[in-house]
Design an enzyme around this catalytic site. Structure first.
Site, PDB file in Angstrom:
ATOM      1  CB  SER A 116      42.069  43.331  37.719  1.00  0.00           C
ATOM      2  OG  SER A 116      41.882  42.469  36.633  1.00  0.00           O
ATOM      3  CG  ASP A 261      44.639  40.280  38.099  1.00  0.00           C
ATOM      4  OD1 ASP A 261      44.356  40.497  36.906  1.00  0.00           O
ATOM      5  OD2 ASP A 261      43.795  39.937  38.943  1.00  0.00           O
ATOM      6  CG  ASP A 263      42.030  38.156  36.396  1.00  0.00           C
ATOM      7  OD1 ASP A 263      42.358  38.997  35.523  1.00  0.00           O
ATOM      8  OD2 ASP A 263      41.210  38.413  37.294  1.00  0.00           O
TER       9      ASP A 263
END
Length: 462
Positions: A116, A261, A263
């Site tokens: 992430s 990533d 998100d």
């Protein structure tokens, strides 16, 4: 068995953190760990299939742009095929895309290789079930039990024609692009708007610019040239100051910063101001409520969210329910309270009508729908209330004993309460850090107490 041996054994069983398995690639995340974890996960998914839903015997694997993703991907593919699974590799794709594609392509499970927002040295592994949901703690515990069981591994491997296969598919990106575009109201267009987009040299470096351009925007793209080592490096959601400068330089109507990533989303308005995550949640919640698309007039946020958000939503006849930190806990609470919107102050925002996890690109699309329908500049549309002062502290620790066991901790908490401050003190699930949030109505009181708190924990955990 001695007490220390027993505690060591219990510590060994903990493989998963707050968001999957994460650590330094080549240190914590080694090929041998990935092989064993992949086999354990494969056995788990084989043994937990719903008899009413036939198994497809397929597992989807995606990754972000870290160099170490090659090492981890190959180990996982070897592990999964060894226990009979057919693996579909889709290459660099956002985490929410893997969640969507797992369900859309009728796979038994999905795996995302990413750390992430962490630097390139780290990497991680996240698992999704056949519906694109992140695994709950019970499922993770089952995988950990298999991971540590030599007996289960003895009979795990398939032979002959039962060994699985793997193939790489490069065109699934189109499915995700269409899915995200379908979340944008058909009567709206981004034509005439200039969007500055920072892809963080991460997983959305192809998909995000494509989506905004196909919706008609003039897109200025930053940091879309990953080299395996520059993910999140002075860019993206973790460093929005650089995006803010670019919005002013290119005279953008708005700026969107993604993390590695994709998100997570950070928004910069047309005046170069970084929009707080709670302001963003509040603005989006009231927008959804105004068009009758907020189920049960309920929003989910974490304990980190500002009290001013809760008060603002109450003034708009919207109820705020709080949960633990982590977008999977937000999603669980959304299901519990039967609502379709929730998020974290950090930028993980979930629109469950379209996604089962935080999705930075999807969130950015919904922000644009809000701005267009309000017919307002982004600096006016996205700051509907004033925030109470907050301060975040991150203290490095070498161990994580229960906070209640620390001598003087109870007295410290009582002192914080008497100062009329709202505290949130917790260990990071992905790093060796203690995270502390203090909130109150006067910054001077927060600063004074934060210094005392920092001194206490550095002494107790140093």
């Amino acid at each position: 068995m001695t007490k220390s041996t027993k505690s060591q054994k219990q510590a060994l069983k903990k493989v998963f953190g707050t968001d999957g398995v994460r650590g330094e690639a080549g240190g914590v995340i080694t090929p041998s760990l990935c092989l064993r974890l992949g086999i354990a996960a494969g056995l788990y998914f084989h043994n937990t299939q719903d008899s009413k839903i036939p198994s497809t015997n397929k597992i989807l694997v995606g990754k972000d742009t870290r160099r170490s993703g090659y090492m981890i991907e190959n180990a996982l593919v070897s592990a999964l095929t060894s226990v009979g699974y057919d693996v579909i590799q889709v290459g660099p794709m956002p985490t929410p895309a893997i969640a969507f594609l797992t369900a859309d392509m009728r796979c038994d499970a999905g795996i995302m290789i990413s750390a992430s927002h962490n630097p390139y040295e780290d990497n991680g592994i996240k698992f999704f079930d056949r519906f694109g949901h992140k695994l709950d703690e019970r499922a993770e515990s089952h995988i950990e039990e298999i991971f540590h069981s030599p007996t289960l591994f003895d009979n795990a491997y398939k032979k002959g024609k039962s060994i699985g296969s793997s193939k790489r598919i490069d065109d699934v990106i189109g499915r995700y692009i269409v899915h995200i575009k379908n979340s944008f109201p058909k009567e709206l267009t981004l034509q005439g708007l200039r969007i500055v987009l920072d892809c963080a040299n991460g997983a959305a470096y192809k998909v995000a610019p494509t989506i905004f351009r196909e919706l008609g925007a003039d897109v200025i793209v930053l940091n879309n040239e990953p080299n395996g080592f520059n993910i999140n490096e002075q860019c993206g959601a973790m460093h929005p100051q650089n995006l803010a400068k670019a919005v002013l330089k290119y005279r953008g109507d708005i700026g969107f910063g993604l993390d590695g990533d994709a998100d997570r989303l950070v928004v910069v308005d047309d005046k170069g101001g970084i929009v707080d995550g709670d302001n963003l949640i509040g603005a989006l919640a009231v927008y959804l409520h105004s068009i009758n698309e907020l189920e049960n007039s309920i929003v989910i946020a974490t304990q980190m969210s500002n009290l001013a958000l809760e008060e603002y939503l109450q003034s708009q006849n919207i109820s705020l329910k709080r949960c633990g930190v982590g977008d999977k806990y937000v999603f669980d609470a959304m299901k519990k309270h039967s609502t379709n919107f929730g998020g974290e102050q950090s930028g993980h925002i979930i629109f469950s009508d379209y996604s089962t996890t935080g999705d930075g690109v999807l969130s950015a699309i919904q922000v644009m729908a809000l701005i267009l329908r309000k017919k307002a500049k982004s600096h006016k549309a996205l700051r509907p209330f004033e925030l109470y002062p907050q301060k975040l502290l991150n203290i490095k620790v070498t161990s994580k004993p229960p906070l209640e066991s620390l001598n003087g901790y109870k007295q410290l908490c009582e002192k914080i309460t008497k100062a009329h401050l709202r505290p949130l003190i917790r260990y990071s699930g992905t790093e060796n850090k203690l995270r502390i949030l203090l909130e109150g109505k006067q910054m001077s009181v927060i600063e004074e107490m934060s210094a005392e708190i920092e001194t206490f924990f550095k002494g107790a955990l140093g």
